[in-house]
Design an enzyme around this catalytic site. Structure first.
Site, PDB file in Angstrom:
ATOM      1  N   LYS A 146       0.836  -1.201   0.000  1.00 30.35           N
ATOM      2  CA  LYS A 146       0.000   0.000   0.000  1.00 30.35           C
ATOM      3  C   LYS A 146       0.873   1.255   0.000  1.00 30.35           C
ATOM      4  O   LYS A 146       2.027   1.201   0.434  1.00 30.35           O
ATOM      5  CB  LYS A 146      -0.862   0.027   1.265  1.00 30.35           C
ATOM      6  CG  LYS A 146      -1.985  -0.985   1.301  1.00 30.35           C
ATOM      7  CD  LYS A 146      -2.768  -0.861   2.606  1.00 30.35           C
ATOM      8  CE  LYS A 146      -3.903  -1.875   2.673  1.00 30.35           C
ATOM      9  NZ  LYS A 146      -4.942  -1.694   1.661  1.00 30.35           N
ATOM     10  N   ARG A 201     -10.159 -11.502   2.125  1.00 26.81           N
ATOM     11  CA  ARG A 201     -11.021 -12.553   1.568  1.00 26.81           C
ATOM     12  C   ARG A 201     -10.359 -13.926   1.627  1.00 26.81           C
ATOM     13  O   ARG A 201     -11.047 -14.939   1.604  1.00 26.81           O
ATOM     14  CB  ARG A 201     -11.430 -12.167   0.137  1.00 26.81           C
ATOM     15  CG  ARG A 201     -10.331 -12.122  -0.833  1.00 26.81           C
ATOM     16  CD  ARG A 201     -10.689 -11.339  -2.097  1.00 26.81           C
ATOM     17  NE  ARG A 201     -10.716  -9.900  -1.863  1.00 26.81           N
ATOM     18  CZ  ARG A 201     -11.048  -8.994  -2.775  1.00 26.81           C
ATOM     19  NH1 ARG A 201     -11.415  -9.387  -3.985  1.00 26.81           N
ATOM     20  NH2 ARG A 201     -11.040  -7.715  -2.490  1.00 26.81           N
TER      21      ARG A 201
HETATM   22  N1  BES Z   1      -8.079  -3.769   4.485  1.00 24.40           N
HETATM   23  C1  BES Z   1      -8.194  -3.364   3.130  1.00 24.40           C
HETATM   24  C2  BES Z   1      -9.482  -2.587   2.846  1.00 24.40           C
HETATM   25  C3  BES Z   1      -9.637  -1.253   3.520  1.00 24.40           C
HETATM   26  C4  BES Z   1      -9.299  -0.097   2.849  1.00 24.40           C
HETATM   27  C5  BES Z   1     -10.191  -1.157   4.771  1.00 24.40           C
HETATM   28  C6  BES Z   1      -9.484   1.124   3.444  1.00 24.40           C
HETATM   29  C7  BES Z   1     -10.370   0.069   5.372  1.00 24.40           C
HETATM   30  C8  BES Z   1     -10.030   1.215   4.702  1.00 24.40           C
HETATM   31  C9  BES Z   1      -8.199  -4.599   2.230  1.00 24.40           C
HETATM   32  O1  BES Z   1      -7.422  -5.637   2.654  1.00 24.40           O
HETATM   33  C10 BES Z   1      -7.671  -4.161   0.903  1.00 24.40           C
HETATM   34  O2  BES Z   1      -6.534  -3.776   0.851  1.00 24.40           O
HETATM   35  N2  BES Z   1      -8.492  -4.258  -0.133  1.00 24.40           N
HETATM   36  C11 BES Z   1      -8.079  -3.909  -1.445  1.00 24.40           C
HETATM   37  C12 BES Z   1      -8.637  -4.916  -2.396  1.00 24.40           C
HETATM   38  C13 BES Z   1      -8.099  -4.793  -3.801  1.00 24.40           C
HETATM   39  C14 BES Z   1      -6.609  -5.069  -3.822  1.00 24.40           C
HETATM   40  C15 BES Z   1      -8.835  -5.760  -4.691  1.00 24.40           C
HETATM   41  C16 BES Z   1      -8.623  -2.512  -1.724  1.00 24.40           C
HETATM   42  O3  BES Z   1      -9.708  -2.186  -1.273  1.00 24.40           O
HETATM   43  O4  BES Z   1      -7.918  -1.745  -2.371  1.00 24.40           O
HETATM   44 MN    MN Z   2      -5.425  -5.431   1.977  1.00 20.40          MN
END
Ligand code: BES
Ligand code: MN
Ligand code: ZN
Length: 499
Positions: free
Chosen positions: A278, A352
């Protein structure tokens, strides 16, 4: 804060502050407000007459009684217009006035709650007021060492009740206390930094919970998960030195044979994104990626303490997602606990993966229902904003139950569709599924993925990525961890029993 219920009238309370609620446009004072106004030589009518207090939602005025009544101050709080009034306004009003008094360094207050504020909902009214008061006062301070003496704390709230209402008020207060404690528990877990809220520590918290009656706790460690083939979960944990834990809490409130309600909560103690890392900006917030797990544990505690006559299982798959030489990688293919294979497109779509194994485990329990709660997708925040959880599932009746529980607790949820066409987006060319679609419909493709692991059991997924954490103070949710979904799940479980 200690809360006690006392028989008697508020006008006689020898308190630092007595709390009075008033509707907007209440031209003529009635009831308790009128009585206290008369006793205090017109303090309240003066305030209103001079336009200082209008009763707008959560508006507050504090006046000194000058010894006209035993209490030192009167704290007025507005409830807004009577025809727009609901439990949410009451929660907010009590939260605001308690916080206001605390910030004035008042340590003790008294109130009485008008049970007829909403006809036919006496118990709910008391519960909402007390929950609001407690939830609004939450502070997370274990790491403040400098200036601790300046921290302010409200120590006691006394609720005055008529003799005839005493038992009802007492029991509603007890219920509110249990539920607010469960929300505090969840907020504490989420607020804790990831260096001190590891999967192992989460597991220890779960073991502590199991000291209760009819509750047991089992924690699967890495070796056990390997034997069982929980490879999706293990892959997520593979980049971190922190060992993953699969937490299983069981509460038997019903017949041994009754199928359980299974609650599943995402327990990422930190989500860096892994190899699909990230951006650094705001990455610190990803300590809250175990909010679903914390919510499920909180709701579980409340269910046990309320002796809800259901069998309930809480599953919290917990891990830390970090990049390293041992981390899983985009392109990897994993054989999940269900036997289905998953191609990794993004290591940041890790929630997931944990849930895939946990949901497959849940369906092995032949549950009555499965509800999972997870900070699953940023896309959900884009779609619904910071205050609303996404709801997706396969069973209309269950979705209705969750929706109406959420309406009662003021936790906003909105349904997104899970139609057949979306399932195309997670088909993999070389494995059964891929763990991420393209950029479109991110919350839905995540839920479509989860749906592959729940079998035919009624299932609802709540994506709490938006409301799990708040950047600004809300009336009964101070800045930070919200504890969202704890009250919703408890309300859902309680309503199940009534049927
Ligand atoms: N934990 C994150 C989602 C999240 C984002 C929670 C902002 C709270 C605030 C999750 O694991 C994630 O990173 N999801 C990705 C999925 C994508 C790579 C398909 C996302 O939302 O970008
Ligand atoms: Mn994530
Ligand atoms: Zn995550």
């Amino acid at each position: 804060m200690k809360i006690s219920v006392q028989k008697g009238v508020l006008a006689d309370a020898k308190s630092q502050a007595i709390i009075l609620t008033l509707f907007e446009e209440s031209k003529k004072l009635t009831g308790l407000a009128l009585e206290i106004d008369k006793l205090s030589g017109g303090l309240i009518s003066d305030l209103i007459g001079n336009g200082d207090f209008e009763g707008k939602p959560s508006q507050i005025s504090v006046v000194y009684t000058g010894g006209t009544i035993p209490a030192k101050r009167i704290a007025l709080v507005g409830l807004g217009k009577q025809k727009e009034f609901n439990l949410e306004k009451l929660r907010s009003a009590f939260a605001s006035v308690m916080r206001h008094l605390r910030n004035m360094n008042v340590k003790e207050a008294a109130a009485s709650i008008n049970l007829n504020l909403i006809p036919g909902k006496k118990e709910k009214v008391v519960q909402a007021a007390v929950e609001g008061a407690l939830l609004g006062l939450y502070q997370y301070t274990p790491y403040k060492t400098v200036g601790r003496e300046d921290l302010k704390e409200m120590k006691e709230l006394t609720i005055f009740a008529d003799l005839k209402d005493y038992l009802l008020v007492e029991s509603a207060v007890r219920k509110a206390r249990i539920i607010a404690d469960a929300v505090y528990f969840a907020r504490d877990l989420v607020s804790a930094p990831s260096n001190e809220m590891t999967p192992s520590i989460m597991a220890q918290k779960a073991r502590d919970i199991s000291r209760r009656k009819n509750v047991s706790c089992k924690v699967l460690d890495k070796e056990r998960m390997k034997e069982m083939g929980m490879n999706a979960l293990l892959a997520v944990a593979s980049g971190s030195n922190e060992e993953p834990k699969f937490i299983i809490l069981e509460y038997s409130g019903s017949r041994k044979k009754a199928a359980p309600v299974v609650l599943v909560g995402k327990g990422l103690t930190f989500d860096s994104g892994g190899i699909s890392i990230k951006p650094a900006d705001k990455m610190q917030e990803m300590k809250m990626d175990m909010s679903g797990g914390a919510a499920v544990m909180g709701a579980f505690i409340a269910a046990a303490d309320l002796h809800i006559p259901l069998n309930i299982v809480a599953l919290i798959p917990s891990a830390e997602n970090l990049p390293s030489g041992t981390a899983f990688k985009p392109g990897d293919i994993l054989k999940s606990y269900s036997g289905k294979t998953i191609e990794i497109l993004s290591t940041d779509a890790e929630g997931r993966l944990l849930l895939a194994d946990a949901l497959a485990y849940a369906s092995g329990l032949k549950p009555e229902t499965i509800v999972d709660v997870a900070t699953l997708t940023g896309a959900c925040v884009v779609a619904l904003g910071d205050d609303v959880s996404g709801m997706l599932g396969t069973n209309d009746k269950l979705k209705k139950e969750i929706y109406s529980a959420a309406q009662n607790t003021g936790e906003l949820v909105w349904e997104l569709p899970l139609w057949e066409n979306y399932h195309e987006l997670i088909k993999s060319d070389i494995a059964d599924y891929k763990n991420a679609g393209n950029r479109s419909a991110g919350t839905i493709t995540a839920a479509a993925f989860l749906s592959k692991f729940v079998g035919d059991y009624p299932w609802v997924h709540l994506d709490i990525a938006g409301p799990a954490w708040t950047d600004k103070d809300k009336p009964y949710i101070p800045k930070g961890a919200s504890g969202v979904a704890v009250r919703l799940l408890v309300e859902f479980l309680l309503n199940r029993v009534k049927k």
